[in-house]
Structure formats: C-alpha cells, structure tokens
Design a protein around this motif. Sequence first.
Motif, PDB file in Angstrom:
ATOM      1  N   SER A  31       0.838  -1.198   0.000  1.00  0.00           N
ATOM      2  CA  SER A  31       0.000   0.000   0.000  1.00  0.00           C
ATOM      3  C   SER A  31       0.873   1.248   0.000  1.00  0.00           C
ATOM      4  O   SER A  31       2.043   1.197   0.380  1.00  0.00           O
ATOM      5  N   PRO A  32       0.300   2.381  -0.419  1.00  0.00           N
ATOM      6  CA  PRO A  32       1.059   3.637  -0.336  1.00  0.00           C
ATOM      7  C   PRO A  32       1.525   3.930   1.094  1.00  0.00           C
ATOM      8  O   PRO A  32       2.627   4.425   1.300  1.00  0.00           O
ATOM      9  N   GLU A  33       0.699   3.587   2.073  1.00  0.00           N
ATOM     10  CA  GLU A  33       1.082   3.803   3.472  1.00  0.00           C
ATOM     11  C   GLU A  33       2.321   2.988   3.833  1.00  0.00           C
ATOM     12  O   GLU A  33       3.215   3.476   4.518  1.00  0.00           O
ATOM     13  N   ASP A  34       2.364   1.738   3.369  1.00  0.00           N
ATOM     14  CA  ASP A  34       3.534   0.891   3.610  1.00  0.00           C
ATOM     15  C   ASP A  34       4.796   1.536   3.043  1.00  0.00           C
ATOM     16  O   ASP A  34       5.838   1.572   3.693  1.00  0.00           O
ATOM     17  N   LEU A  35       4.679   2.021   1.820  1.00  0.00           N
ATOM     18  CA  LEU A  35       5.835   2.615   1.151  1.00  0.00           C
ATOM     19  C   LEU A  35       6.316   3.874   1.872  1.00  0.00           C
ATOM     20  O   LEU A  35       7.518   4.081   2.037  1.00  0.00           O
ATOM     21  N   VAL A  36       5.384   4.696   2.312  1.00  0.00           N
ATOM     22  CA  VAL A  36       5.739   5.914   3.042  1.00  0.00           C
ATOM     23  C   VAL A  36       6.485   5.550   4.323  1.00  0.00           C
ATOM     24  O   VAL A  36       7.528   6.138   4.640  1.00  0.00           O
ATOM     25  N   LEU A  37       5.984   4.576   5.058  1.00  0.00           N
ATOM     26  CA  LEU A  37       6.620   4.192   6.320  1.00  0.00           C
ATOM     27  C   LEU A  37       7.996   3.578   6.103  1.00  0.00           C
ATOM     28  O   LEU A  37       8.940   3.865   6.849  1.00  0.00           O
ATOM     29  N   VAL A  38       8.133   2.744   5.078  1.00  0.00           N
ATOM     30  CA  VAL A  38       9.437   2.142   4.787  1.00  0.00           C
ATOM     31  C   VAL A  38      10.452   3.212   4.399  1.00  0.00           C
ATOM     32  O   VAL A  38      11.634   3.095   4.712  1.00  0.00           O
ATOM     33  N   ALA A  39       9.992   4.269   3.766  1.00  0.00           N
ATOM     34  CA  ALA A  39      10.883   5.362   3.370  1.00  0.00           C
ATOM     35  C   ALA A  39      11.256   6.245   4.557  1.00  0.00           C
ATOM     36  O   ALA A  39      12.085   7.145   4.423  1.00  0.00           O
ATOM     37  N   GLY A  40      10.635   5.992   5.720  1.00  0.00           N
ATOM     38  CA  GLY A  40      10.960   6.783   6.898  1.00  0.00           C
ATOM     39  C   GLY A  40      10.271   8.136   6.921  1.00  0.00           C
ATOM     40  O   GLY A  40      10.710   9.044   7.612  1.00  0.00           O
ATOM     41  N   ARG A  41       9.202   8.262   6.172  1.00  0.00           N
ATOM     42  CA  ARG A  41       8.476   9.532   6.090  1.00  0.00           C
ATOM     43  C   ARG A  41       7.210   9.470   6.929  1.00  0.00           C
ATOM     44  O   ARG A  41       6.711   8.398   7.255  1.00  0.00           O
ATOM     45  N   ASP A  42       6.672  10.635   7.237  1.00  0.00           N
ATOM     46  CA  ASP A  42       5.386  10.724   7.914  1.00  0.00           C
ATOM     47  C   ASP A  42       4.271  10.509   6.900  1.00  0.00           C
ATOM     48  O   ASP A  42       4.406  10.857   5.722  1.00  0.00           O
ATOM     49  N   ILE A  43       3.161   9.962   7.367  1.00  0.00           N
ATOM     50  CA  ILE A  43       2.010   9.772   6.483  1.00  0.00           C
ATOM     51  C   ILE A  43       1.271  11.103   6.379  1.00  0.00           C
ATOM     52  O   ILE A  43       0.585  11.526   7.301  1.00  0.00           O
ATOM     53  N   THR A  44       1.506  11.761   5.262  1.00  0.00           N
ATOM     54  CA  THR A  44       0.851  13.027   4.954  1.00  0.00           C
ATOM     55  C   THR A  44       0.259  12.909   3.556  1.00  0.00           C
ATOM     56  O   THR A  44       0.667  12.027   2.785  1.00  0.00           O
ATOM     57  N   PRO A  45      -0.676  13.764   3.191  1.00  0.00           N
ATOM     58  CA  PRO A  45      -1.222  13.707   1.826  1.00  0.00           C
ATOM     59  C   PRO A  45      -0.132  13.817   0.757  1.00  0.00           C
ATOM     60  O   PRO A  45      -0.167  13.109  -0.253  1.00  0.00           O
ATOM     61  N   HIS A  46       0.848  14.676   0.983  1.00  0.00           N
ATOM     62  CA  HIS A  46       1.929  14.852   0.014  1.00  0.00           C
ATOM     63  C   HIS A  46       2.737  13.551  -0.141  1.00  0.00           C
ATOM     64  O   HIS A  46       3.034  13.116  -1.265  1.00  0.00           O
TER      65      HIS A  46
END
Length: 68
Positions: A31-46
């Motif tokens: 999921s996009p959420e998984d990818l954001v978290l693996v990248a070490g980023r916060d889950i934001t719309p951007h």
Amino acid sequence: MPTLQPDASRPSEDRVTPDDLLHTRTGTEVSPEDLVLVAGRDITPHNLEWARRKLAAEGPAAMEKLLP
C-alpha cells in the motif's frame, strides 16, 4: 575468572540477520502507506501521493528498492 557475556563492543555473528530474511515479499499488496513508512516519512497527503506515483511506476518492487 572468564565471563559468559560476549564482548559488547563487537557485533555478534549470531545477531546478524541474513540478507534473504530482510526482503519483504509476502505475497500481499503493497500500500502507499507501507511505502511511506518504509521510506521513513510521515504519512501526509503529500507523501501518500508520492508513494502512489512510485507504486504506479515501479509496482511492488518500489518497496524492495527502499530496503537493504
């Protein structure tokens, strides 16, 4: 008298994770959420939009590219 504790300054061979166990292929959808978290980023719309574009371009392999 010798101690039974390993030297804390050296990494222990038995605590190193083998490379084949570090991969994420579980047969599930990424999921996009998984990818954001693996990248070490916060889950934001951007960041979610970034992840959606990356998944659209690279598919589930996008996750593997971010992990060791």
